[in-house]
Motif scaffolding. Structure first.
Motif: not given
Lengths: 686, 536
Positions: A175, A179, A627-629, A631-632, A635, B308, B311-312, B314-316, B321, B325, B450, B454
């Motif tokens: 992975k 990336i 950051l991603t956390s 943003l989630r 959202d 966005y 990025f969102v 990534v955290r699902q 879902r 995104y 990414v 993942r």
């Protein structure tokens, strides 16, 4: 014979093995894959002879297969170019590729991570696909098709690093490799798009022909780059391409994926992560020499990146004890040398080092694989030693290739590395920084010889330290294969011993049972070792009295490359040559002496841990997580919160309004009367 | 002669065959509802292939002002004429819409087969909904009368709402209502804008037909910029919600998550294209100047969506879902292509992005459709979409793994697969508009890798840590066939996109020309042609 056959044969092998390989008994998928690559190699060889028979100014052959995509003024063909450079590259890819395929048939025959052999066909499927994409990469006649190969080899690298997908280490490494490479590809993409915008084509010939007129202009001509002032467009483009090259060729700042990539099978490391794919960045820069020559700043940067990477990776190699990790960092370091070369405008020297490195590094990796194979998965050099007498073929070939890596006098690595350092020093006449980079190159050469000599001695000389190590090794799968080995006295076998006592019974005296690998593995080693020594004799320095054939490599490639300003016909630099002899021989001898029976690396562990990896994990990766956390959360709670809020408000209002829906006529009448009163009142007041 | 008149009615057949088929399935016994629905969908698919086989070499853009050229398979008759206001039954396709129709007719049978074992309750009603959905979707993509389009546009909501609300997951009612209301609100404003434009026309001869309507809209666009901006905004809102464009997207993850597999496939693959299609077909040609004014804003939202959304994603923790995104991110690319092309003066360059966006609508439909099918197959086996419930599946599902890989790499734009073709053309085209836009958007190639890799690593790689996963079976022949059918196109378009682009390119170029020229020249000549058609 059309060029597309070179791509087609391994693709066919890929298709056959991919579709029915699983149902074929064990050596067959391997044989199919070998034949496919051999066929490509034969075609490449025939085409090479054909090319060589042509006059020097007619050595660029274009073969268009079909129109890939067109829209508006954009047009790209699937079209191949066979010239001096792609000829050499394709011979390396298919030639060394074939040898490694051959070796793999033996190496993968018993796989301690896959005792049932369910993955065997998949291995060769992806290995063939890799050769196909690598061929596309080097044969393409335009940047977009090169990019197809470029990402395609990255894909195969992903598949093969993650070959033992059930191991977390392999899963993470695959992975990460993909990336990190994508970050590089992002740069490549943008550079390519700018190129098209300025030139109107992505074909090498068109781009190079228009380079000075259309790319040497200020970048501010491009929408959005107005702020770039005097920077030329070609500088922006070459910088972006350089980002791509640092990804694929594992240079600072993007080298971090390559050491982890060693989680894949060792022949994969030899083929993809040493001999071929990782040199793609150097190939791309050399191919684009016309562009890079227009941008001295980019060249200087590349040379600096190369020098820094070569030194840092070389130092890291001194600190590692894992036989493959040492080779991996060594590869990063050698790629750094190649980067230095292209950065100094020494394209021929860079490709020459690609060429020699393909032999000796592939040989070293395969030799390491042979050792690991014999020691049933052991990779720690502290637990090796004394293998010289037990594995004669592996020992001799590893020694020859090691000498070449150390740039021991008169080996191939000696000639190619010396040429690079000399050329970097030559470039010092343009910018004195090059002189510093040349000095770094010399220092790194010393380090290279040290860690290589030490590795050789630690693995093959001194006392055998393997016996003590087996106690710690109790993974059942390993022990089973071990048992199978001993019973059959070195013959390759697919049989797995299931007797529970096997591990204990044989573990204690397994040292005495270490044995040489089968011929199918040692044969490629011998061929590569011969190359590791003699490939250099195509690029001997211009010493008076040396026949012209001995620098045939340069004669062959020279017409392709613009000569850097001020660089005279390379005449031999006796001081550097002498230093080279001293460094190669001296470094090797010192390293070899220090390596015998060594129980620790030449630098402490802490040096091995000083890596960008850690920095990235603590900054980019951790920051990305935060950051991603965040943003989630935004959202779920802000953006959707507003939507739900609007919904709630409407429900509330409608709830209130519903109160007025009393279904009593008198209430409605009252409402109407009030409403009428308000309206009448409004008009009266007005 | 027969073929000719058949071709002239082909679009009507493609719309009404599944609708009448839905009626038929409704009256036939339950035992045969699956089979009969499949037969109808396959017949419709076979018929829709005629669109390509009989594709006229000179198919013009819908709304062409040339007297000699016409959109393909055009069908025209006055329909409702009252008090000087006219609604026409006017159908036609061009390079912008034809592949969306084919995508619809292609995915419908696939979805029927994919729900073969998944939908156990009210199978008949599900099939009725699906066929109704197919008919209305073909209607959306072939209607070139504004009212006719609006009718189909709204009708699509009904079967889709029912599919979510009846066959969906635990939060299906919430998701269904959210989907319905959110999209309705946008549509209502569009409806008001449509009426406004209608009343701009001369009262005796006002028409909702594309040509006349576009003439009136273009006139407003040219002479009343403020009004045009409001009108464009009303259209844009309806379409942007459907895409969905950031920040109007939050109905979508809920709808995708809760809908049954077949519903999600149709939502993600086809319904999301209705919004983009609306922009290309209506909002931009009607109000080109306003569209150019709004372009920087929309491009900004599109690029925000790309980054966005990724990025969102990534955290699902839920695969569906995550893919939802990812769709927001990918649709951002398509919107970028459409609007960047408006900012490029050179028509040859602006076509690149428009063609790229158009083919990417098809590509995204294929790869996302396949991805949701794949997730649906996991769900059918383990009744969960939680990533943490899986791990190491590669050991028990080798064939599934390979198919998943193809869909995944198509989705993240690996060259040689379809996603790359569209993504590259879009970015190349938008590079002509602005370097920084494009550079920001192009980071999407990193983020895509990414979140996808993942997820793949957590679901497929590693050891089989959960006992429940040990007995999970690999994909069967039916499932393999479905995925191979879809993914074959991922490979074909990736390797040989040109036959597709040959159909798209001329019309994509016309769109960008229209977007620059606006104007209403040649209306008379065109009406004469349509009068001819009405007379027949």
């Amino acid at each position: 014979m059309p060029l597309f056959l070179i791509v087609l044969f391994p693709l066919l092998g890929f298709a056959v093995n991919g579709l029915i390989g699983k149902r074929l008994p064990k050596p067959i998928p391997g044989a199919i894959a070998c034949l496919a690559v051999l066929a490509s190699f034969v075609v490449a060889l025939l085409r090479f002879f054909d090319l060589a028979s042509r006059p020097e100014n007619a050595r660029a052959i274009n073969e268009t297969v079909y129109n890939w995509m067109s829209a508006g003024s954009f047009k790209v063909d699937v079209s191949f170019l066979f010239d001096q450079l792609s000829a050499i590259m394709i011979l390396i890819v298919t030639g060394v590729g074939f040898l490694i395929h051959l070796y793999s048939v033996g190496y993968m025959a018993d796989d301690h991570n896959d005792p049932q052999g369910t993955l065997y066909a998949r291995y060769f499927t992806f290995l063939n696909l890799f050769i196909a994409f690598m061929s596309v990469l080097v044969l393409a006649d335009n940047y977009l098709l090169m990019f197809v190969g470029w990402e395609g080899v990255g894909l195969c690298s992903y598949f093969l690093i993650g070959y033992w997908f059930q191991l977390d280490e392999a899963a993470e490494a695959s992975k990460k490799a993909f990336i990190v490479n994508r970050i590089g590809d992002f740069g490549f993409l943008l550079g390519m798009m700018l190129m098209f915008l300025a030139v109107g084509s992505l074909k090498y010939a068109d781009v190079f022909a228009a380079a000075s007129t259309k790319l040497g202009v200020p970048a501010s001509n491009i929408a959005g780059l107005a702020g770039f002032g005097g920077v030329t467009l070609v500088t922006v483009i070459t910088l972006l391409l350089t980002v791509g090259a640092t990804g694929k060729s594992a240079q600072i700042p993007l080298y971090v994926w390559l050491p982890d990539a060693m989680a894949g099978p060792t022949p994969v490391s030899a083929l993809i992560h040493a001999a071929t794919m990782v040199t793609a960045g150097i190939y791309m820069v050399a191919r684009s020499a016309v562009l890079f020559e227009l941008s001295p700043a980019t060249k200087l940067l590349i040379c600096g990146i190369g020098a820094l990477t070569a030194l840092a990776a070389g130092l890291t190699a001194l600190a590692h004890n894992d036989i493959k990790k040492v080779l991996a960092y060594s590869t990063v370091s050698q790629l750094g040398f190649m980067f230095m070369a292209v950065g100094a405008g020494a394209y021929v020297a860079a490709i020459f080092h690609v060429f020699t490195h393909a032999f000796f590094k592939a040989c070293l990796f395969l030799g390491a694989g042979s050792v690991i194979h014999a020691l049933h998965g052991e990779q720690d050099m502290r637990k090796m030693g004394g293998l010289a007498t037990k594995m004669k073929a592996t020992h001799i070939t590893f020694l020859l290739a090691g000498l070449a890596l150390a740039a021991f006098p008169l080996t191939s690595g000696f000639f190619s590395k010396d040429e690079i350092i000399a050329q970097v020093f030559n470039a010092g006449s343009q910018n004195s920084l090059y002189t510093i980079f040349g000095g770094v190159g010399l220092l790194t050469a010393v380090i290279t010889a040290l860690y290589t000599g030490r590795q050789y001695a630690q693995v093959f000389l001194g006392e055998s330290r393997f016996a003590h190590a087996t106690d710690g090794h109790s993974a059942p799968a390993l022990s089973e294969v071990e048992g199978a080995h001993e019973t059959h006295e070195g013959q390759v076998t697919h049989e797995v011993h299931e007797a529970p006592a096997t591990a204990d019974a044989h573990g204690a005296h397994s040292t005495g049972e270490v044995h040489e690998s089968p011929t199918i593995m040692t044969l490629p080693l011998w061929i590569l070792a011969v190359g590791a020594i003699f490939a250099g004799y195509l690029g001997v320095p211009h010493i008076p009295g040396v026949p012209a054939q001995l620098h045939g490599f340069a004669t062959w490639l020279d017409p392709l490359f613009p000569r850097a300003a001020g660089a005279a016909e390379s005449s031999v630099n006796w001081v550097l040559l002498g230093l080279g002899v001293l460094i190669g021989a001296g470094g090797w001898i010192v390293g070899r002496t220090m390596g015998i029976n060594a129980d620790r690396a030449l630098l402490p562990d802490s040096a091995a841990n000083l890596s960008l990896d850690k920095i990235y994990n603590q900054t980019v990766v951790a920051g990305g997580f935060a950051l991603t956390s965040a943003l989630r959360w935004v959202d779920d709670n802000v953006i959707d919160g507003i939507v739900r809020g609007v919904g709630t408000v409407i429900m509330l209002i409608s709830g209130i309004l519903r109160l007025t829906q009393t279904s009593y006529v008198r209430n409605y009448a009252l409402g109407m009367a009030l409403g009428a009163a308000v309206i009448i009142g409004y008009f009266m007041v007005r | 002669m027969f073929m000719n008149s058949f071709d002239n009615n082909l679009l009507s057949i493609l719309i009404f065959l599944p609708m009448l088929g839905a009626l038929l399935v409704g009256v036939l016994p339950r035992a045969v509802s699956r089979t009969s629905a499949l037969v109808i969908a396959l017949v419709n698919l076979a018929l829709s292939v005629l669109l390509l086989l009989h594709w006229p070499a000179n198919a013009a853009i819908v709304g062409t002002t040339s007297p000699s050229a016409a959109p393909a398979f055009e069908q025209y008759s006055p329909w409702l004429q009252a008090a000087g206001y006219g609604v026409t039954y006017h159908l036609g396709v061009d390079g912008i819409s034809v592949f969306l129709i084919l995508l619809t007719t292609f995915l419908t049978p696939i979805v029927i087969v994919s729900s073969w074992t998944e939908i156990q309750q009210r199978t008949k009603e599900f099939m009725v909904c699906l066929l109704l959905l197919e008919g209305t979707l073909v209607g959306v993509f072939s209607a070139i009368d504004v009212i006719l389009f609006y009718i189909f546009w709204e009708l699509v909501l009904v079967p889709m709402y029912l599919m979510i609300g009846v066959w969906g997951g635990p939060r299906r009612i919430y998701a269904g209502i959210k989907f319905f209301l959110y999209t309705m609100i946008g549509s209502v404003l569009m409806w008001i804008a449509m009426l406004y434009v209608l009343f701009q026309q001369s009262p005796n001869n006002a028409s909702f037909d594309y040509g006349a309507f576009k003439g009136a809209a273009n006139f407003t666009d040219a002479h009343n910029p403020a009004a045009a901006l409001w009108l464009f905004a009303a259209f844009a809102l309806a379409f942007a919600i459907k895409v969905p464009l950031f920040p109007l997207h939050t109905w979508q993850p809920d709808a995708y998550e809760e809908a049954p597999t077949g519903g999600t496939v149709m939502l993600a693959a086809v319904l999301s294209k209705m919004g983009v299609y609306g922009f290309i077909r209506f909002a931009i040609p009607f109000f080109p100047s306003a569209a150019r004014v709004a372009a920087p804003l929309i491009i900004g939202l599109a690029i925000t969506g790309i980054i966005y959304g990724a990025f969102v994603a990534v955290r699902q923790t839920d695969i569906k879902r995550l893919l939802a995104y990812s769709s927001i991110s990918h649709l951002g690319f398509i919107m970028l292509g459409v609007f960047a092309s408006l900012l490029v003066a050179d028509n040859n360059l602006s076509t690149i992005a428009m063609s790229g966006a158009t083919i990417q609508m098809l590509n995204h439909g294929i790869s996302t459709g396949a991805l949701f099918l794949l997730v649906g197959m996991l769900y059918e086996r383990r009744q969960t979409n939680e990533i943490s419930q899986y791990g190491g599946l590669m050991q028990v599902m080798p064939r599934y793994t390979v198919l998943f890989w193809i869909a995944l790499f198509a989705s993240i734009g690996l060259p040689g697969l379809n996603g790359f073709v569209g993504e590259y053309l879009i970015l190349q085209g938008s590079m002509a508009a602005n370097f920084w836009y494009t550079a920001l958007a192009a980071t999407g190639v990193i983020w895509g890798a990414v979140y996808m890799l993942r997820m793949f690593r957590s679901v497929m790689f590693g050891e089989l840590t959960r006992d429940e996963n040990r007995n999970v079976t690999d994909v069967n022949a039916r499932e393999t066939a479905l995925l191979v059918a879809a993914l074959a196109f991922a490979v074909i378009i990736g390797v040989m996109p040109q036959p597709f682009l040959n159909i798209i390119n001329p019309n994509a170029q016309s769109i960008t020309t229209m977007a620059r020229a606006g104007g209403d020249a040649g209306l008379g000549a065109r009406s004469a042609r349509l009068n001819d058609m009405a007379g027949h």
